[in-house]
Write a protein that holds these residues in place. Structure first.
Motif, PDB file in Angstrom:
ATOM      1  N   ARG A  77       0.832  -1.214   0.000  1.00  0.00           N
ATOM      2  CA  ARG A  77       0.000   0.000   0.000  1.00  0.00           C
ATOM      3  C   ARG A  77       0.862   1.257   0.000  1.00  0.00           C
ATOM      4  N   ASP A  80      -1.183   5.275  -2.762  1.00  0.00           N
ATOM      5  CA  ASP A  80      -2.634   5.179  -2.717  1.00  0.00           C
ATOM      6  C   ASP A  80      -3.225   5.381  -4.109  1.00  0.00           C
ATOM      7  N   LYS A 108      -8.174  -2.758  -5.711  1.00  0.00           N
ATOM      8  CA  LYS A 108      -7.781  -2.919  -4.313  1.00  0.00           C
ATOM      9  C   LYS A 108      -8.020  -4.346  -3.827  1.00  0.00           C
ATOM     10  N   ASN A 113      -1.487  -2.525  -4.220  1.00  0.00           N
ATOM     11  CA  ASN A 113      -2.333  -1.554  -4.894  1.00  0.00           C
ATOM     12  C   ASN A 113      -1.891  -1.411  -6.352  1.00  0.00           C
TER      13      ASN A 113
END
Length: 369
Positions: A77, A80, A108, A113
């Motif tokens: 992660r 973002d 997600k 990510n």
């Protein structure tokens, strides 16, 4: 950060793949750029995006697989959805797709990510956007966007490779290849260019740790019988930092393998830890046991087992997709704040996403636009 080209296609199945993910709550549309002609529609559905891409692509019939479908992924992660979208937009500019219509969808549903990009390789004048050395250019473009100094990174990676214990040049080359490099003579090559020069006389060859070898043997005997080959390989790499690299020629079965112990920086000939035949024999034993234990479910009028298809339930289609309307925003360099109403209910491409299930269920297509 990794960039990966996904399966080429003669149509824009990537649109429906990504909107299906959105419908499952596993993805989010971050940007829909250069689709100005669709602004006149009260509602924009996935089929409208696909049709628009088809219309642009129709200006050049000579390209059999015009879809561009790319994923840009970060580690865990560490970036973002907004950061990944910004990176994707900058990458598209450097690859010559800045003026193309494209979608960016944030996913997600995995440990890392990532965003998917869907566009067309044909521009508004009917010319094909260059795909020469595309994968090399893609990585270099991403490096430029991320501010990565390729020469400096190559030197760091070279020192990292030297820190492993390996007993011959082939194993040293394998470590570098695992990092994405090619060692040709004394030249360290990546992205299609020489990044460093290796003084092989200063590469220290050291035998791997015997104590660690004993530990690996115990690990193999404990965990190899619990998984098939792919599962075992994935488990020890993910959980223990131990990577297996199998060697084969001309598509034939593997004749050997190498173990790269990233956790303690050792390289072993696989057979020294567990002979390949013994490893595969464990997998065959596991497979045989699993097949023996399988029991076909009995069906009767009073006891029928039905398989629920994804997305089925008590929730109505319009209700299940209601929350998506706020996610879809038409983003354009000149008009970034304009909101539009989108409804994707009843507009999933059955053939692309569900395949033969549509025929089994005797459901008609619902794409009317």
């Amino acid at each position: 950060m990794v960039v990966k080209f996904l399966k080429a296609s003669g149509s824009f199945k990537g649109v429906f793949y990504n909107t299906d993910k959105i419908g499952q709550g596993k993805a989010e549309l971050m940007a829909a750029v250069n689709f100005e002609a669709l602004q006149c529609l009260g509602e924009i559905r996935p089929m409208d995006y696909a049709n628009y891409l088809d219309a642009i692509t129709a200006r050049n019939k000579g390209v059999s697989q015009p879809q561009l479908h790319v994923a840009i992924s970060t580690t865990g992660r560490s970036h973002d959805k907004n950061q990944l979208t910004t990176i994707a937009v900058a990458w598209l500019e450097k690859m010559g797709y800045g003026k193309q219509p494209y979608l960016i969808v944030f996913h997600k549903d995995t440990e890392n990510n990532h965003v998917h990009i869907v566009s067309t390789r044909i521009d508004h004048e009917g010319r094909k956007i260059s795909s020469d050395f595309e994968r090399v250019r893609a990585v270099r473009a991403l490096n430029q966007v991320m501010g990565v100094d390729e020469d400096q990174t190559a030197q760091k990676d070279l020192e990292q490779a030297k820190s492993y214990r390996f007993s011959n040049l082939a194993q040293f080359k394998l470590i570098l290849e695992n990092m994405g490099y090619t060692l040709k003579d004394n030249d360290l090559i990546k992205f299609g260019k020489k990044l460093a020069e290796v003084d092989l006389a200063k590469v220290g060859f050291r035998d791997p740790d015997d104590n660690r070898a004993a530990q690996l043997k115990a690990i193999f005997k404990k965990y190899a019988p619990r998984y098939d080959t792919a599962g075992f390989r994935d488990y020890i790499k993910t959980k223990m930092g131990i990577e297996l690299i199998f060697h084969s020629k001309d598509g034939k079965p593997a004749y050997g393998y190498t173990i790269i112990d990233h956790a303690q920086k050792n390289v072993y000939k696989g057979g020294a830890i567990m002979p390949l035949k013994e490893l595969f024999a464990m997998q065959r034993t596991l497979l045989s046991a699993q097949q023996h234990q399988q029991i076909s479910p009995k069906t009767s009028k009073g006891n029928q087992h039905t398989q629920q298809q994804p997305g089925n339930g008590n929730q109505k289609p319009n209700e299940s997709f209601q929350y998506l309307a706020g996610q879809f925003q038409l983003i354009n360099p000149k008009k970034t704040d304009e909101q539009i109403n989108i409804n994707i209910s009843g507009d999933i491409d059955d053939e692309a996403i569900h395949g033969p299930r549509r025929h089994r269920k005797k459901k008609a297509r619902t794409n009317h636009r």
